[in-house]
Design a protein around this motif. Structure first.
Motif, PDB file in Angstrom:
ATOM      1  N   LYS A 132       0.826  -1.209   0.000  1.00 23.56           N
ATOM      2  CA  LYS A 132       0.000   0.000   0.000  1.00 23.56           C
ATOM      3  C   LYS A 132       0.860   1.258   0.000  1.00 23.56           C
ATOM      4  N   GLY A 133       1.910   1.245   0.788  1.00 22.73           N
ATOM      5  CA  GLY A 133       2.752   2.432   0.905  1.00 22.73           C
ATOM      6  C   GLY A 133       3.490   2.760  -0.379  1.00 22.73           C
ATOM      7  N   TYR A 134       4.166   1.770  -0.951  1.00 20.52           N
ATOM      8  CA  TYR A 134       4.998   2.095  -2.112  1.00 20.52           C
ATOM      9  C   TYR A 134       4.168   2.324  -3.369  1.00 20.52           C
ATOM     10  N   LYS A 135       3.021   1.621  -3.493  1.00 20.54           N
ATOM     11  CA  LYS A 135       2.193   1.847  -4.686  1.00 20.54           C
ATOM     12  C   LYS A 135       1.488   3.203  -4.618  1.00 20.54           C
ATOM     13  N   LYS A 136       1.149   3.649  -3.439  1.00 20.47           N
ATOM     14  CA  LYS A 136       0.576   4.993  -3.303  1.00 20.47           C
ATOM     15  C   LYS A 136       1.629   6.032  -3.674  1.00 20.47           C
ATOM     16  N   ASP A 137       2.846   5.847  -3.191  1.00 17.03           N
ATOM     17  CA  ASP A 137       3.932   6.785  -3.507  1.00 17.03           C
ATOM     18  C   ASP A 137       4.194   6.831  -5.017  1.00 17.03           C
ATOM     19  N   GLU A 138       4.202   5.660  -5.653  1.00 14.59           N
ATOM     20  CA  GLU A 138       4.492   5.601  -7.080  1.00 14.59           C
ATOM     21  C   GLU A 138       3.375   6.260  -7.893  1.00 14.59           C
ATOM     22  N   ALA A 139       2.120   5.989  -7.508  1.00 12.07           N
ATOM     23  CA  ALA A 139       0.990   6.600  -8.215  1.00 12.07           C
ATOM     24  C   ALA A 139       1.016   8.114  -8.057  1.00 12.07           C
ATOM     25  N   GLU A 140       1.313   8.587  -6.864  1.00 10.15           N
ATOM     26  CA  GLU A 140       1.368  10.030  -6.639  1.00 10.15           C
ATOM     27  C   GLU A 140       2.461  10.681  -7.473  1.00 10.15           C
ATOM     28  N   TRP A 141       3.589   9.995  -7.638  1.00  9.56           N
ATOM     29  CA  TRP A 141       4.662  10.531  -8.484  1.00  9.56           C
ATOM     30  C   TRP A 141       4.151  10.717  -9.907  1.00  9.56           C
ATOM     31  N   VAL A 142       3.444   9.707 -10.410  1.00  8.36           N
ATOM     32  CA  VAL A 142       2.902   9.766 -11.773  1.00  8.36           C
ATOM     33  C   VAL A 142       1.898  10.911 -11.909  1.00  8.36           C
ATOM     34  N   PHE A 143       0.997  11.030 -10.948  1.00  9.15           N
ATOM     35  CA  PHE A 143      -0.049  12.060 -11.030  1.00  9.15           C
ATOM     36  C   PHE A 143       0.549  13.469 -10.984  1.00  9.15           C
ATOM     37  N   LYS A 144       1.570  13.639 -10.167  1.00 10.66           N
ATOM     38  CA  LYS A 144       2.239  14.939 -10.105  1.00 10.66           C
ATOM     39  C   LYS A 144       2.963  15.229 -11.414  1.00 10.66           C
ATOM     40  N   LYS A 145       3.536  14.189 -12.016  1.00  7.64           N
ATOM     41  CA  LYS A 145       4.219  14.345 -13.302  1.00  7.64           C
ATOM     42  C   LYS A 145       3.229  14.780 -14.381  1.00  7.64           C
ATOM     43  N   LEU A 146       1.976  14.355 -14.256  1.00  6.64           N
ATOM     44  CA  LEU A 146       0.930  14.746 -15.203  1.00  6.64           C
ATOM     45  C   LEU A 146       0.380  16.140 -14.920  1.00  6.64           C
ATOM     46  N   GLY A 147       0.820  16.733 -13.830  1.00  8.88           N
ATOM     47  CA  GLY A 147       0.257  18.018 -13.451  1.00  8.88           C
ATOM     48  C   GLY A 147      -1.119  17.901 -12.842  1.00  8.88           C
ATOM     49  N   GLY A 148      -1.445  16.707 -12.347  1.00 11.63           N
ATOM     50  CA  GLY A 148      -2.718  16.500 -11.662  1.00 11.63           C
ATOM     51  C   GLY A 148      -3.911  16.322 -12.570  1.00 11.63           C
ATOM     52  N   LYS A 149      -3.697  16.123 -13.873  1.00 15.37           N
ATOM     53  CA  LYS A 149      -4.814  15.999 -14.794  1.00 15.37           C
ATOM     54  C   LYS A 149      -4.464  15.044 -15.926  1.00 15.37           C
ATOM     55  N   GLY A 150      -5.398  14.136 -16.280  1.00 16.45           N
ATOM     56  CA  GLY A 150      -5.148  13.246 -17.407  1.00 16.45           C
ATOM     57  C   GLY A 150      -5.941  11.956 -17.323  1.00 16.45           C
ATOM     58  N   ASN A 151      -5.857  11.174 -18.394  1.00 15.38           N
ATOM     59  CA  ASN A 151      -6.528   9.877 -18.475  1.00 15.38           C
ATOM     60  C   ASN A 151      -5.550   8.761 -18.120  1.00 15.38           C
ATOM     61  N   TRP A 254      12.977   1.803 -21.366  1.00 14.30           N
ATOM     62  CA  TRP A 254      13.018   3.145 -20.776  1.00 14.30           C
ATOM     63  C   TRP A 254      14.315   3.860 -21.151  1.00 14.30           C
ATOM     64  N   VAL A 255      15.430   3.158 -21.055  1.00 10.67           N
ATOM     65  CA  VAL A 255      16.722   3.756 -21.426  1.00 10.67           C
ATOM     66  C   VAL A 255      16.683   4.259 -22.863  1.00 10.67           C
ATOM     67  N   ALA A 256      16.133   3.449 -23.757  1.00 10.84           N
ATOM     68  CA  ALA A 256      16.044   3.851 -25.168  1.00 10.84           C
ATOM     69  C   ALA A 256      15.137   5.067 -25.338  1.00 10.84           C
ATOM     70  N   LYS A 257      14.001   5.098 -24.650  1.00 12.78           N
ATOM     71  CA  LYS A 257      13.067   6.208 -24.763  1.00 12.78           C
ATOM     72  C   LYS A 257      13.594   7.479 -24.096  1.00 12.78           C
ATOM     73  N   SER A 258      14.444   7.316 -23.097  1.00 16.54           N
ATOM     74  CA  SER A 258      14.946   8.493 -22.375  1.00 16.54           C
ATOM     75  C   SER A 258      15.806   9.386 -23.262  1.00 16.54           C
ATOM     76  N   ALA A 259      16.321   8.824 -24.354  1.00 16.38           N
ATOM     77  CA  ALA A 259      17.089   9.633 -25.305  1.00 16.38           C
ATOM     78  C   ALA A 259      16.227  10.728 -25.921  1.00 16.38           C
ATOM     79  N   SER A 260      14.890  10.506 -25.911  1.00 16.80           N
ATOM     80  CA  SER A 260      13.951  11.503 -26.446  1.00 16.80           C
ATOM     81  C   SER A 260      13.262  12.285 -25.335  1.00 16.80           C
ATOM     82  N   GLY A 261      13.790  12.160 -24.107  1.00 14.99           N
ATOM     83  CA  GLY A 261      13.247  12.931 -22.991  1.00 14.99           C
ATOM     84  C   GLY A 261      12.211  12.219 -22.146  1.00 14.99           C
ATOM     85  N   TYR A 262      11.980  10.928 -22.402  1.00 15.15           N
ATOM     86  CA  TYR A 262      10.985  10.177 -21.633  1.00 15.15           C
ATOM     87  C   TYR A 262      11.479   9.929 -20.213  1.00 15.15           C
ATOM     88  N   THR A 263      10.624  10.155 -19.232  1.00 14.98           N
ATOM     89  CA  THR A 263      10.972   9.884 -17.840  1.00 14.98           C
ATOM     90  C   THR A 263       9.819   9.160 -17.151  1.00 14.98           C
TER      91      THR A 263
END
Length: 335
Positions: A132-151, A254-263
């Motif tokens: 519960k703890g780590y999956k909540k943290d990971e989801a929150e990281w994603v949502f913040k990366k989206l700026g709090g809005k998205g599908n 991910w390493v391959a995509k990061s060359a184009s700025g993917y994080t």
């Protein structure tokens, strides 16, 4: 089977070498063997068991893999009780439905450690992750990366397992904190690349644009990535933010995509817990005291340390191995 490699999805019981007070027999009852994580977990248990047997610390070991049903795991544990093993490490088919047979094992003097997918029988020791703890943290990281809005597309794990329920519920808690994040579909990926890829491919044509995907690990992350690569279109150059679950194939992607700025971020439970469960079971048989609940660490990969994992072999889950000394210091030493 005893002292041999595990057989996928089958339960095979052989008579273990006779146990003595100094040389016990330690068993693994694994309810599911259908993904990379479980394969690696069984390998970790077996590697530790072989080390202990070679050192004369155990008489033998037993590994049983199930078909994901409660009925089969109940039958397997009952058979282990009849065989007179000294300890059983259980990756459970259900948090509650195997409790009865676990209580019978405890009553027979057998030490029981449930781990990863734990059982709630009061007599057993639980070696768990803070899902519960780590999956909540990971989801929150994603949502913040989206700026709090998205599908968001949600990919669940092994249906009916305690980890699936815990991780799903943790993501639901995080979603409540971000009301502009919308879950547009939920599928089951069984923590397996091929299943996750197929499930997403089936629903993706009918969905609006996906900004992020919440997964559960066990190699589903690479299957998710492949589904979007295969779909192409706008996702070819700008895939959604995919929660990593620690698979080395995903990390290479991910390493391959990061060359184009993917994080993104990757957090995963470590299949090396199989080795920790073995050493803990042996220690308990030898008379060690331990808390009823013990928590294992998770592995985290970020953009900052991504390169440290880029050269790991394909087809694996990021995980350290856990030694007898590690268990003594980090599990038995925390009471």
């Amino acid at each position: 089977m005893v002292g041999l490699a595990a057989v996928p999805m089958l339960a095979i019981v052989a008579t273990p070498a006779k146990a003595t007070a100094d040389k016990p027999v330690i068993a693994l009852a694994n309810a599911y063997y259908g993904n990379t994580w479980r394969h690696q977990m069984v390998d970790a248990f077996e590697a530790s068991a072989k080390e202990a047997k070679a050192a004369g610390k155990i008489a033998d070991y037993v590994i049983l893999n199930g078909d994901q049903t409660v009925a089969q795991q109940n039958s397997q544990i009952a058979e282990l009780i009849l065989k007179g093993v000294d300890a059983i490490a259980v990756d459970a088919a259900s948090e509650t439905a195997v409790n009865g047979v676990i209580e019978k094992a405890c009553a027979a003097g057998i030490k029981v450690v449930s781990f990863d997918s734990v059982a709630s029988a009061p007599c057993n020791y639980q070696l768990n992750f803070d899902f519960k703890g780590y999956k909540k943290d990971e989801a929150e990281w994603v949502f913040k990366k989206l700026g709090g809005k998205g599908n968001v597309l949600q990919v669940r794990g092994v249906k009916g397992s305690a980890p699936d329920n815990d991780m799903f519920n943790a993501q639901e808690v995080a979603l409540k904190e971000f009301p502009d994040i919308k879950v547009v579909a939920t599928v089951y990926g069984q923590a397996t690349a091929s299943v996750a890829q197929s499930a997403i491919a089936n629903v993706l044509p009918s969905l609006p644009h996906i900004d992020a995907v919440l997964g559960q690990g066990g190699s589903d992350d690479f299957g998710i990535a492949q589904a979007f690569d295969q779909f192409g279109g706008v996702y070819k150059d700008k895939p959604p933010i995919i929660e990593g679950g620690g698979s080395t194939d995903f990390i290479k992607w991910w390493v391959a995509k990061s060359a184009s700025g993917y994080t993104t971020i990757s957090m995963n439970t470590t299949p090396g817990i199989g080795g920790a469960a073995f050493w803990l079971s042996l220690a308990l048989v030898k008379g060690a005291e331990a808390p009823k609940l013990m928590i294992m660490p998770v592995a985290t990969v970020t953009q900052d340390n991504l390169k440290d994992f880029a050269d790991l072999p394909s087809g694996m889950i990021v995980s350290p191995s856990y030694s007898e000394d590690w268990v003594a210091k980090n599990l038995l030493g925390k009471k």
